[in-house]
Motif scaffolding. Structure first.
Motif, mmCIF file in Angstrom:
data_model
loop_
_atom_site.group_PDB
_atom_site.id
_atom_site.type_symbol
_atom_site.label_atom_id
_atom_site.label_comp_id
_atom_site.label_asym_id
_atom_site.label_seq_id
_atom_site.Cartn_x
_atom_site.Cartn_y
_atom_site.Cartn_z
ATOM 1 N N TYR A 131 44.371 32.752 38.498
ATOM 2 C CA TYR A 131 43.836 33.607 37.434
ATOM 3 C C TYR A 131 42.665 34.440 37.949
ATOM 4 O O TYR A 131 41.909 34.007 38.818
ATOM 5 C CB TYR A 131 43.354 32.763 36.245
ATOM 6 N N TRP A 132 42.547 35.638 37.389
ATOM 7 C CA TRP A 132 41.401 36.502 37.630
ATOM 8 C C TRP A 132 40.557 36.477 36.359
ATOM 9 O O TRP A 132 41.042 36.758 35.272
ATOM 10 C CB TRP A 132 41.859 37.926 37.938
ATOM 11 N N ILE A 133 39.288 36.102 36.515
ATOM 12 C CA ILE A 133 38.416 36.033 35.341
ATOM 13 C C ILE A 133 37.313 37.077 35.447
ATOM 14 O O ILE A 133 36.950 37.517 36.535
ATOM 15 C CB ILE A 133 37.777 34.637 35.179
ATOM 16 N N GLY A 146 39.361 37.442 28.646
ATOM 17 C CA GLY A 146 38.846 37.805 29.961
ATOM 18 C C GLY A 146 39.495 37.145 31.144
ATOM 19 O O GLY A 146 38.910 37.102 32.224
ATOM 20 N N ALA A 147 40.715 36.607 31.001
ATOM 21 C CA ALA A 147 41.410 35.975 32.130
ATOM 22 C C ALA A 147 42.826 36.519 32.234
ATOM 23 O O ALA A 147 43.517 36.655 31.228
ATOM 24 C CB ALA A 147 41.443 34.464 31.940
ATOM 25 N N THR A 210 33.689 36.136 42.903
ATOM 26 C CA THR A 210 33.902 34.822 42.290
ATOM 27 C C THR A 210 34.854 34.908 41.095
ATOM 28 O O THR A 210 34.702 34.180 40.119
ATOM 29 C CB THR A 210 32.558 34.216 41.830
ATOM 30 N N CYS A 211 35.814 35.791 41.187
ATOM 31 C CA CYS A 211 36.706 36.038 40.048
ATOM 32 C C CYS A 211 38.002 35.239 40.084
ATOM 33 O O CYS A 211 38.746 35.228 39.113
ATOM 34 C CB CYS A 211 37.040 37.530 39.965
ATOM 35 N N ILE A 212 38.308 34.584 41.209
ATOM 36 C CA ILE A 212 39.558 33.838 41.319
ATOM 37 C C ILE A 212 39.352 32.401 40.854
ATOM 38 O O ILE A 212 38.416 31.719 41.268
ATOM 39 C CB ILE A 212 40.068 33.837 42.772
ATOM 40 N N SER A 235 46.011 44.439 37.765
ATOM 41 C CA SER A 235 44.728 44.881 38.304
ATOM 42 C C SER A 235 43.635 43.939 37.869
ATOM 43 O O SER A 235 43.747 43.268 36.847
ATOM 44 C CB SER A 235 44.414 46.301 37.822
ATOM 45 N N ALA A 236 42.560 43.881 38.672
ATOM 46 C CA ALA A 236 41.449 43.015 38.296
ATOM 47 C C ALA A 236 40.878 43.476 36.975
ATOM 48 O O ALA A 236 40.648 44.666 36.773
ATOM 49 C CB ALA A 236 40.376 43.068 39.382
#
Length: 248
Positions: A131-133, A146-147, A210-212, A235-236
């Motif tokens: 997941y990208w947060i 937001g994820a 730190t998004c992963i 996309s992020a």
């Protein structure tokens, strides 16, 4: 005269012949018994092989087993050059079904920044969703928003510290946690993901990103890649525009 000589000696010749036959039979029986006690020699992993390791000759040794193992590799040539699709612990035999030709694999390896909280307890060989947060400082993040799922059914290959050294063992992870040794703390996760998912994950390798977040799972399947709760697909996710109204 010759007949008389043979008549006298043939019992001895017969006894010698029978004795040799018995001795030969006994020797072969003992040889088979010794062989069965020694066991069957099969190629084994000479070290812990993470998933998606391409096997080299030095990665193999020999192990002795009491009997044939169905599906096990019988000669090093069957494994060298192939890729193990699951973790192969040291001294364990390799199985034909777990070895693939590199050209047949539709996965790529990618490294991302990680820490203990975002690792999800995953270890090499585990199945994870990626997941990208939204970073907390860039969004008014609330539970359920937001994820974005950017990779499904990825395989954990390695967990490394900031110096690129493995912290794959339970002992290493415990030492990092209990002793507070930053050098042994998880810092990098190497993942095997589908080729089409790589672009969405690569930003997670950027310095200080730190998004992963990894979610450990026990069976394949689940949400589709791109499913999100406030994110923007592959996309992020972007920080929402500031406004005086309520967040959407």
């Amino acid at each position: 005269m010759r007949f008389s000589f043979l008549k006298r000696t043939w019992p001895y010749l017969l006894a010698v012949t029978v004795g040799l036959a018995v001795a030969t039979f006994s020797f072969n029986a003992l040889k088979r018994e010794a062989s069965s006690q020694e066991g069957i020699k099969l190629p084994v992993a000479a070290r812990d092989l993470p998933p998606y390791t391409q096997v080299q000759a030095q990665d193999l040794g020999w192990g002795t087993f009491p009997a044939e193992l169905p599906g096990a590799v019988k000669a090093p040539a069957e494994a060298v050059g192939k890729v193990v699709t699951t973790a192969a612990p040291k001294d364990h035999p390799l199985r034909v079904s777990e070895l693939k030709d590199p050209e047949s694999l539709d996965v790529q390896l990618v490294s991302v920044n990680i820490d203990s909280s975002r690792l999800g307890g995953a270890r090499p060989g585990d199945l994870v969703d990626v997941y990208w947060i939204q970073p907390a400082e860039k969004s008014a993040w609330t539970p359920g928003t937001g994820a974005t799922l950017v990779a499904r059914d990825a395989r954990m290959v390695s967990v490394l510290d900031k110096n690129g050294q493995p912290v794959d063992s339970g002992q290493g992870l415990v030492a990092a946690t209990v002793q507070g040794a930053a050098v042994r703390a998880p810092a990098i996760a190497v993942l095997a993901v589908k080729a089409e998912e790589v672009r969405a994950i690569i930003p997670g390798a950027a310095s200080n990103n730190t998004c992963i977040v990894l979610v450990r799972k026990f069976k394949a399947g689940g949400d589709q890649v791109g499913d999100d709760a406030g994110g923007q697909g592959h996309s992020a996710p972007q920080a929402p525009a500031k406004s005086t109204g309520s967040n959407q």
